[in-house]
Design a protein around this motif. Sequence first.
Motif, PDB file in Angstrom:
ATOM      1  N   ARG A  34     -39.574  90.818  52.502  1.00 22.84           N
ATOM      2  CA  ARG A  34     -38.385  90.152  53.452  1.00 22.84           C
ATOM      3  C   ARG A  34     -38.967  89.955  55.188  1.00 22.84           C
ATOM      4  NH1 ARG A  34     -35.334  87.299  50.526  1.00 22.84           N
ATOM      5  NH2 ARG A  34     -34.281  88.371  48.682  1.00 22.84           N
ATOM      6  N   GLN A  35     -38.708  88.624  55.470  1.00 25.35           N
ATOM      7  CA  GLN A  35     -38.974  88.574  56.960  1.00 25.35           C
ATOM      8  C   GLN A  35     -38.139  87.332  57.340  1.00 25.35           C
ATOM      9  OE1 GLN A  35     -43.072  87.597  57.214  1.00 25.35           O
ATOM     10  NE2 GLN A  35     -43.226  87.464  59.379  1.00 25.35           N
ATOM     11  N   ARG A  36     -37.969  87.069  58.721  1.00 25.18           N
ATOM     12  CA  ARG A  36     -37.108  86.291  59.116  1.00 25.18           C
ATOM     13  C   ARG A  36     -37.272  84.725  58.563  1.00 25.18           C
ATOM     14  NH1 ARG A  36     -36.612  87.209  65.738  1.00 25.18           N
ATOM     15  NH2 ARG A  36     -35.746  88.950  65.649  1.00 25.18           N
ATOM     16  N   ALA A  37     -36.397  83.838  58.395  1.00 31.27           N
ATOM     17  CA  ALA A  37     -36.504  82.776  57.580  1.00 31.27           C
ATOM     18  C   ALA A  37     -37.538  81.635  58.266  1.00 31.27           C
ATOM     19  CB  ALA A  37     -34.962  82.127  57.499  1.00 31.27           C
ATOM     20  N   GLY A 103     -43.316  78.843  51.537  1.00 31.55           N
ATOM     21  CA  GLY A 103     -42.252  79.579  51.423  1.00 31.55           C
ATOM     22  C   GLY A 103     -42.886  80.807  50.331  1.00 31.55           C
ATOM     23  N   PHE A 104     -42.038  80.999  49.437  1.00 31.98           N
ATOM     24  CA  PHE A 104     -42.282  82.275  48.549  1.00 31.98           C
ATOM     25  C   PHE A 104     -43.166  81.548  47.105  1.00 31.98           C
ATOM     26  CE2 PHE A 104     -38.956  84.187  50.844  1.00 31.98           C
ATOM     27  CZ  PHE A 104     -39.374  85.454  50.798  1.00 31.98           C
ATOM     28  N   ILE A 125     -46.885  80.273  57.458  1.00 25.27           N
ATOM     29  CA  ILE A 125     -47.094  80.692  58.786  1.00 25.27           C
ATOM     30  C   ILE A 125     -46.625  82.391  58.833  1.00 25.27           C
ATOM     31  CG2 ILE A 125     -44.980  80.297  59.905  1.00 25.27           C
ATOM     32  CD1 ILE A 125     -46.489  79.805  62.418  1.00 25.27           C
ATOM     33  N   ARG A 126     -45.736  82.735  57.887  1.00 28.73           N
ATOM     34  CA  ARG A 126     -45.093  84.190  57.823  1.00 28.73           C
ATOM     35  C   ARG A 126     -45.825  85.078  57.151  1.00 28.73           C
ATOM     36  NH1 ARG A 126     -39.358  82.528  55.708  1.00 28.73           N
ATOM     37  NH2 ARG A 126     -40.873  80.910  54.342  1.00 28.73           N
ATOM     38  N   THR A 127     -46.175  86.048  57.772  1.00 28.31           N
ATOM     39  CA  THR A 127     -47.122  86.911  57.406  1.00 28.31           C
ATOM     40  C   THR A 127     -46.929  87.635  55.924  1.00 28.31           C
ATOM     41  OG1 THR A 127     -47.643  87.665  59.567  1.00 28.31           O
ATOM     42  CG2 THR A 127     -48.727  89.243  57.858  1.00 28.31           C
ATOM     43  N   GLN A 128     -45.759  88.266  55.846  1.00 30.29           N
ATOM     44  CA  GLN A 128     -45.220  88.949  54.538  1.00 30.29           C
ATOM     45  C   GLN A 128     -44.911  87.823  53.408  1.00 30.29           C
ATOM     46  OE1 GLN A 128     -42.306  92.043  55.216  1.00 30.29           O
ATOM     47  NE2 GLN A 128     -43.105  92.361  57.430  1.00 30.29           N
ATOM     48  N   VAL A 129     -44.387  86.680  53.987  1.00 34.38           N
ATOM     49  CA  VAL A 129     -44.042  85.927  52.837  1.00 34.38           C
ATOM     50  C   VAL A 129     -45.488  85.263  52.157  1.00 34.38           C
ATOM     51  CG1 VAL A 129     -43.178  83.577  52.221  1.00 34.38           C
ATOM     52  CG2 VAL A 129     -42.081  84.948  53.897  1.00 34.38           C
ATOM     53  N   GLU A 256     -38.353  73.246  41.511  1.00 32.72           N
ATOM     54  CA  GLU A 256     -39.002  74.649  41.221  1.00 32.72           C
ATOM     55  C   GLU A 256     -39.028  75.232  42.653  1.00 32.72           C
ATOM     56  OE1 GLU A 256     -39.635  75.739  38.586  1.00 32.72           O
ATOM     57  OE2 GLU A 256     -39.030  74.241  37.307  1.00 32.72           O
ATOM     58  N   THR A 257     -38.707  74.719  43.735  1.00 31.65           N
ATOM     59  CA  THR A 257     -38.996  75.505  45.176  1.00 31.65           C
ATOM     60  C   THR A 257     -37.716  76.244  45.250  1.00 31.65           C
ATOM     61  OG1 THR A 257     -37.484  73.764  46.246  1.00 31.65           O
ATOM     62  CG2 THR A 257     -40.053  73.548  46.245  1.00 31.65           C
ATOM     63  N   GLU A 258     -37.824  77.377  45.908  1.00 29.74           N
ATOM     64  CA  GLU A 258     -36.699  78.665  46.014  1.00 29.74           C
ATOM     65  C   GLU A 258     -35.542  77.971  46.719  1.00 29.74           C
ATOM     66  OE1 GLU A 258     -40.022  81.070  44.903  1.00 29.74           O
ATOM     67  OE2 GLU A 258     -39.837  79.296  46.214  1.00 29.74           O
ATOM     68  N   GLU A 259     -35.836  76.916  47.953  1.00 30.93           N
ATOM     69  CA  GLU A 259     -34.906  76.450  48.571  1.00 30.93           C
ATOM     70  C   GLU A 259     -34.057  75.412  47.543  1.00 30.93           C
ATOM     71  OE1 GLU A 259     -33.543  76.502  51.580  1.00 30.93           O
ATOM     72  OE2 GLU A 259     -34.533  78.593  51.800  1.00 30.93           O
ATOM     73  N   GLY A 260     -34.883  74.630  46.975  1.00 28.47           N
ATOM     74  CA  GLY A 260     -34.295  73.735  46.073  1.00 28.47           C
ATOM     75  C   GLY A 260     -33.147  74.409  45.013  1.00 28.47           C
ATOM     76  N   LYS A 261     -33.638  75.326  44.530  1.00 32.51           N
ATOM     77  CA  LYS A 261     -32.584  76.207  43.559  1.00 32.51           C
ATOM     78  C   LYS A 261     -31.367  76.660  44.252  1.00 32.51           C
ATOM     79  CE  LYS A 261     -36.583  77.720  40.644  1.00 32.51           C
ATOM     80  NZ  LYS A 261     -37.440  78.949  40.062  1.00 32.51           N
ATOM     81  N   LYS A 262     -31.618  77.029  45.503  1.00 28.27           N
ATOM     82  CA  LYS A 262     -30.484  77.512  46.254  1.00 28.27           C
ATOM     83  C   LYS A 262     -29.684  76.305  46.461  1.00 28.27           C
ATOM     84  CE  LYS A 262     -30.968  78.978  50.632  1.00 28.27           C
ATOM     85  NZ  LYS A 262     -31.184  79.510  51.846  1.00 28.27           N
ATOM     86  N   VAL A 263     -29.906  75.307  46.946  1.00 24.68           N
ATOM     87  CA  VAL A 263     -29.216  73.715  47.279  1.00 24.68           C
ATOM     88  C   VAL A 263     -28.480  73.687  45.865  1.00 24.68           C
ATOM     89  CG1 VAL A 263     -29.436  71.631  47.797  1.00 24.68           C
ATOM     90  CG2 VAL A 263     -30.729  73.240  48.988  1.00 24.68           C
TER      91      VAL A 263
END
Length: 283
Positions: A34-37, A103-104, A125-129, A256-263
């Motif tokens: 987990r990391q900031r969005a 993203g993920f 850009i996010r390290t943990q992601v 297939e993107t995580e954001e797309g699934k959330k939408v």
Amino acid sequence: MAGAANKKQKRADYRLARSQQDGATEMPKKKFYRQRAHANPFSDHQLEYPMSPEDMDWTPFFPAYKTDPEELPEATASNDAQIEQRQQSSMRQDVEILDIGCGFGGLLVALAPKLPDKLVLGMEIRTQVTEFVQERIRSLRAQHQDSNEFQNVSCIRANTMKFLPNFFKKGQLSKIFICFPDPHFKARKHKARIVSTTLNSEYALVLRPGGIVYTITDVEDLHNWMVHHLELHPAFERVSEGEQESDECVKIMTTETEEGKKVERNKGQKFVALFRRLEDPPW
């Protein structure tokens, strides 16, 4: 505070344990990465990047595509060091598909088997992601050792807004995906949007004529912004709706993107626009 520190340590311990496993087939658990969005693209993230595309060694990310040393010229006394360096970093083919802000990694792992002859790269850009996506790909490769699938996909930590031309040669890419980018709603933040007059020129530089920029968002204002700026750029033309609907990559990008699934779960709208790189005019 103690509970938060304990959770942070558990995440660190989990990631360390996974990094020490060789050939792990179990998929990583997102809760430990987990990391900031969002991350500020103008900050100094202590990133490593090549001085030029020729200096980039892709072999750690696509080891199956490393050139066989026997295919390279034999060394001589005058160029021995140069040949040795080429043997260590030479690739059979170049990265061709780029997912900016991956993203993920949902789009990456969906595209890889659909485009088996292309090298697909995610930049995050996010390290943990980034670490999560790398672990996800490592597990998929271990699961598909017999078929050799997912060797053509990888992820690297990078700031696309600052260093895109450091990684890719002129005309190297055939597809660029920009999926559900940070909207940066406030007007003073619009300079951080991933589509802009300046950045579009960089996309035009690394994208070959006929290549496509794919954009998708659930924010109509951002969609209009991206369309407006790409339509204004002389190197791009918008792809027709008919061609857009028949593009298999659009279907994958939409679902297939995580954001797309959330939408989709939230029954929201998705706004899609594609732009083709035009041939440069004669000088």
